[in-house]
Design a protein around this motif. Sequence first.
Motif, PDB file in Angstrom:
ATOM      1  N   LYS A   1       0.842  -1.189   0.000  1.00 18.03           N
ATOM      2  CA  LYS A   1       0.000   0.000   0.000  1.00 18.03           C
ATOM      3  C   LYS A   1       0.873   1.232   0.000  1.00 18.03           C
ATOM      4  O   LYS A   1       1.958   1.234   0.569  1.00 18.03           O
ATOM      5  CB  LYS A   1      -0.884   0.014   1.246  1.00 18.03           C
ATOM      6  N   LEU A   2       0.379   2.281  -0.630  1.00 16.63           N
ATOM      7  CA  LEU A   2       1.031   3.576  -0.568  1.00 16.63           C
ATOM      8  C   LEU A   2       0.507   4.286   0.671  1.00 16.63           C
ATOM      9  O   LEU A   2      -0.696   4.468   0.816  1.00 16.63           O
ATOM     10  CB  LEU A   2       0.702   4.389  -1.825  1.00 16.63           C
ATOM     11  N   GLU A   3       1.402   4.640   1.579  1.00 21.19           N
ATOM     12  CA  GLU A   3       1.028   5.363   2.789  1.00 21.19           C
ATOM     13  C   GLU A   3       1.491   6.803   2.641  1.00 21.19           C
ATOM     14  O   GLU A   3       2.661   7.054   2.359  1.00 21.19           O
ATOM     15  CB  GLU A   3       1.668   4.741   4.024  1.00 21.19           C
ATOM     16  N   ILE A   4       0.556   7.728   2.838  1.00 21.25           N
ATOM     17  CA  ILE A   4       0.866   9.145   2.691  1.00 21.25           C
ATOM     18  C   ILE A   4       0.594   9.842   4.015  1.00 21.25           C
ATOM     19  O   ILE A   4      -0.500   9.735   4.574  1.00 21.25           O
ATOM     20  CB  ILE A   4       0.030   9.779   1.565  1.00 21.25           C
TER      21      ILE A   4
ATOM     22  N   THR B   1       7.964   1.043  -7.673  1.00 21.36           N
ATOM     23  CA  THR B   1       7.442   0.290  -6.541  1.00 21.36           C
ATOM     24  C   THR B   1       6.589  -0.900  -6.972  1.00 21.36           C
ATOM     25  O   THR B   1       6.275  -1.758  -6.158  1.00 21.36           O
ATOM     26  CB  THR B   1       6.555   1.178  -5.642  1.00 21.36           C
ATOM     27  N   GLY B   2       6.158  -0.903  -8.227  1.00 20.68           N
ATOM     28  CA  GLY B   2       5.262  -1.949  -8.709  1.00 20.68           C
ATOM     29  C   GLY B   2       3.810  -1.665  -8.358  1.00 20.68           C
ATOM     30  O   GLY B   2       2.925  -2.456  -8.632  1.00 20.68           O
ATOM     31  N   LEU B   3       3.551  -0.518  -7.774  1.00 24.79           N
ATOM     32  CA  LEU B   3       2.211  -0.113  -7.383  1.00 24.79           C
ATOM     33  C   LEU B   3       1.713   0.926  -8.381  1.00 24.79           C
ATOM     34  O   LEU B   3       2.490   1.747  -8.856  1.00 24.79           O
ATOM     35  CB  LEU B   3       2.280   0.493  -5.980  1.00 24.79           C
ATOM     36  N   ALA B   4       0.434   0.899  -8.698  1.00 20.43           N
ATOM     37  CA  ALA B   4      -0.123   1.864  -9.655  1.00 20.43           C
ATOM     38  C   ALA B   4      -1.328   2.581  -9.035  1.00 20.43           C
ATOM     39  O   ALA B   4      -2.462   2.388  -9.464  1.00 20.43           O
ATOM     40  CB  ALA B   4      -0.510   1.158 -10.942  1.00 20.43           C
ATOM     41  N   PRO B   5      -1.096   3.450  -8.040  1.00 21.97           N
ATOM     42  CA  PRO B   5      -2.224   4.112  -7.381  1.00 21.97           C
ATOM     43  C   PRO B   5      -2.779   5.321  -8.137  1.00 21.97           C
ATOM     44  O   PRO B   5      -3.862   5.786  -7.834  1.00 21.97           O
ATOM     45  CB  PRO B   5      -1.628   4.554  -6.044  1.00 21.97           C
ATOM     46  N   LEU B   6      -2.026   5.822  -9.117  1.00 19.00           N
ATOM     47  CA  LEU B   6      -2.430   7.027  -9.824  1.00 19.00           C
ATOM     48  C   LEU B   6      -3.271   6.672 -11.041  1.00 19.00           C
ATOM     49  O   LEU B   6      -2.859   5.874 -11.880  1.00 19.00           O
ATOM     50  CB  LEU B   6      -1.183   7.807 -10.259  1.00 19.00           C
ATOM     51  N   VAL B   7      -4.459   7.274 -11.123  1.00 20.39           N
ATOM     52  CA  VAL B   7      -5.365   7.058 -12.245  1.00 20.39           C
ATOM     53  C   VAL B   7      -5.578   8.414 -12.912  1.00 20.39           C
ATOM     54  O   VAL B   7      -6.066   9.348 -12.280  1.00 20.39           O
ATOM     55  CB  VAL B   7      -6.721   6.478 -11.771  1.00 20.39           C
ATOM     56  N   VAL B   8      -5.181   8.503 -14.177  1.00 17.32           N
ATOM     57  CA  VAL B   8      -5.245   9.770 -14.894  1.00 17.32           C
ATOM     58  C   VAL B   8      -5.957   9.563 -16.216  1.00 17.32           C
ATOM     59  O   VAL B   8      -5.725   8.570 -16.902  1.00 17.32           O
ATOM     60  CB  VAL B   8      -3.818  10.317 -15.160  1.00 17.32           C
TER      61      VAL B   8
ATOM     62  N   ARG C   1      -6.804  11.037 -10.078  1.00 16.19           N
ATOM     63  CA  ARG C   1      -7.227  10.591  -8.753  1.00 16.19           C
ATOM     64  C   ARG C   1      -6.275   9.503  -8.286  1.00 16.19           C
ATOM     65  O   ARG C   1      -5.506   8.954  -9.068  1.00 16.19           O
ATOM     66  CB  ARG C   1      -8.663  10.072  -8.767  1.00 16.19           C
ATOM     67  N   LEU C   2      -6.361   9.196  -7.007  1.00 18.22           N
ATOM     68  CA  LEU C   2      -5.637   8.061  -6.441  1.00 18.22           C
ATOM     69  C   LEU C   2      -6.627   6.930  -6.235  1.00 18.22           C
ATOM     70  O   LEU C   2      -7.765   7.159  -5.798  1.00 18.22           O
ATOM     71  CB  LEU C   2      -4.982   8.433  -5.115  1.00 18.22           C
ATOM     72  N   ASP C   3      -6.200   5.721  -6.514  1.00 20.28           N
ATOM     73  CA  ASP C   3      -7.019   4.538  -6.280  1.00 20.28           C
ATOM     74  C   ASP C   3      -7.129   4.336  -4.771  1.00 20.28           C
ATOM     75  O   ASP C   3      -6.136   4.058  -4.098  1.00 20.28           O
ATOM     76  CB  ASP C   3      -6.376   3.334  -6.954  1.00 20.28           C
ATOM     77  N   ALA C   4      -8.326   4.508  -4.241  1.00 17.07           N
ATOM     78  CA  ALA C   4      -8.538   4.447  -2.795  1.00 17.07           C
ATOM     79  C   ALA C   4      -8.172   3.086  -2.200  1.00 17.07           C
ATOM     80  O   ALA C   4      -7.857   2.996  -1.007  1.00 17.07           O
ATOM     81  CB  ALA C   4      -9.990   4.791  -2.466  1.00 17.07           C
ATOM     82  N   GLU C   5      -8.201   2.041  -2.999  1.00 18.07           N
ATOM     83  CA  GLU C   5      -7.883   0.697  -2.504  1.00 18.07           C
ATOM     84  C   GLU C   5      -6.395   0.502  -2.237  1.00 18.07           C
ATOM     85  O   GLU C   5      -6.017  -0.389  -1.472  1.00 18.07           O
ATOM     86  CB  GLU C   5      -8.358  -0.357  -3.503  1.00 18.07           C
ATOM     87  N   THR C   6      -5.552   1.311  -2.864  1.00 18.51           N
ATOM     88  CA  THR C   6      -4.105   1.117  -2.731  1.00 18.51           C
ATOM     89  C   THR C   6      -3.424   2.214  -1.919  1.00 18.51           C
ATOM     90  O   THR C   6      -2.210   2.233  -1.818  1.00 18.51           O
ATOM     91  CB  THR C   6      -3.435   1.048  -4.127  1.00 18.51           C
ATOM     92  N   VAL C   7      -4.226   3.116  -1.336  1.00 20.57           N
ATOM     93  CA  VAL C   7      -3.662   4.271  -0.636  1.00 20.57           C
ATOM     94  C   VAL C   7      -4.205   4.350   0.791  1.00 20.57           C
ATOM     95  O   VAL C   7      -5.386   4.131   1.033  1.00 20.57           O
ATOM     96  CB  VAL C   7      -4.008   5.575  -1.396  1.00 20.57           C
ATOM     97  N   SER C   8      -3.321   4.685   1.703  1.00 20.26           N
ATOM     98  CA  SER C   8      -3.695   4.947   3.090  1.00 20.26           C
ATOM     99  C   SER C   8      -3.176   6.344   3.434  1.00 20.26           C
ATOM    100  O   SER C   8      -1.998   6.642   3.212  1.00 20.26           O
ATOM    101  CB  SER C   8      -3.054   3.897   3.997  1.00 20.26           C
ATOM    102  N   VAL C   9      -4.051   7.201   3.971  1.00 21.79           N
ATOM    103  CA  VAL C   9      -3.675   8.586   4.257  1.00 21.79           C
ATOM    104  C   VAL C   9      -3.918   8.872   5.739  1.00 21.79           C
ATOM    105  O   VAL C   9      -4.992   8.566   6.266  1.00 21.79           O
ATOM    106  CB  VAL C   9      -4.499   9.568   3.381  1.00 21.79           C
ATOM    107  N   ASP C  10      -2.923   9.468   6.389  1.00 21.35           N
ATOM    108  CA  ASP C  10      -3.038   9.722   7.827  1.00 21.35           C
ATOM    109  C   ASP C  10      -4.193  10.659   8.167  1.00 21.35           C
ATOM    110  O   ASP C  10      -4.843  10.502   9.200  1.00 21.35           O
ATOM    111  CB  ASP C  10      -1.720  10.235   8.410  1.00 21.35           C
ATOM    112  N   VAL C  11      -4.511  11.599   7.298  1.00 21.93           N
ATOM    113  CA  VAL C  11      -5.608  12.533   7.559  1.00 21.93           C
ATOM    114  C   VAL C  11      -6.935  11.778   7.673  1.00 21.93           C
ATOM    115  O   VAL C  11      -7.729  12.025   8.594  1.00 21.93           O
ATOM    116  CB  VAL C  11      -5.691  13.621   6.463  1.00 21.93           C
ATOM    117  N   ALA C  12      -7.173  10.843   6.769  1.00 20.79           N
ATOM    118  CA  ALA C  12      -8.415  10.058   6.807  1.00 20.79           C
ATOM    119  C   ALA C  12      -8.477   9.194   8.060  1.00 20.79           C
ATOM    120  O   ALA C  12      -9.525   9.108   8.708  1.00 20.79           O
ATOM    121  CB  ALA C  12      -8.529   9.194   5.555  1.00 20.79           C
ATOM    122  N   ALA C  13      -7.354   8.568   8.418  1.00 16.44           N
ATOM    123  CA  ALA C  13      -7.324   7.745   9.628  1.00 16.44           C
ATOM    124  C   ALA C  13      -7.541   8.613  10.871  1.00 16.44           C
ATOM    125  O   ALA C  13      -8.247   8.209  11.807  1.00 16.44           O
ATOM    126  CB  ALA C  13      -5.992   7.000   9.719  1.00 16.44           C
TER     127      ALA C  13
END
Length: 129
Positions: free
Chosen positions: A3-6, A80-87, A93-105
């Motif tokens: 997962k991409l953690e931001i 990284t082998g991850l593709a969270p960016l959808v353009v 946008r970022l694919d919500a399934e592959t991203v974790s954001v501290d603000v949301a948590a």
Amino acid sequence: MAKLEISLLGSFEARLSPGGPIALKGRKTQALLARLALAPGMPCSRESLMGLLWSDRGEEQARGSLRQALAELRRAFAATGLAPLVVDRAAARLDAETVSVDVAAFERALTEGSAKALARAADLYGGPL
């Protein structure tokens, strides 16, 4: 699954979990990723991104700068082998399934409101957004 953690609270950091930090060269590229991370899964129009990050430039130059920043994000994620960016032609946008954001948590923990959740929110808070 990786997962991409931001982290946006306090200082900016993007990292792969499991894994390490993802290096982004430009501050505008970091700001672009931060803006997309504030609402994972929600498209953000190219025009609004250009206005937010490159309002001091002409439209063509702003469009080119956005393309360059998106390309830098794609390169960083490709390693990284991850593709969270959808353009697409209109938005990014970022694919919500592959991203974790501290603000949301942080917001989820505050909404939950239990003592354990509030302690988790305190741990997540690294400083102002």
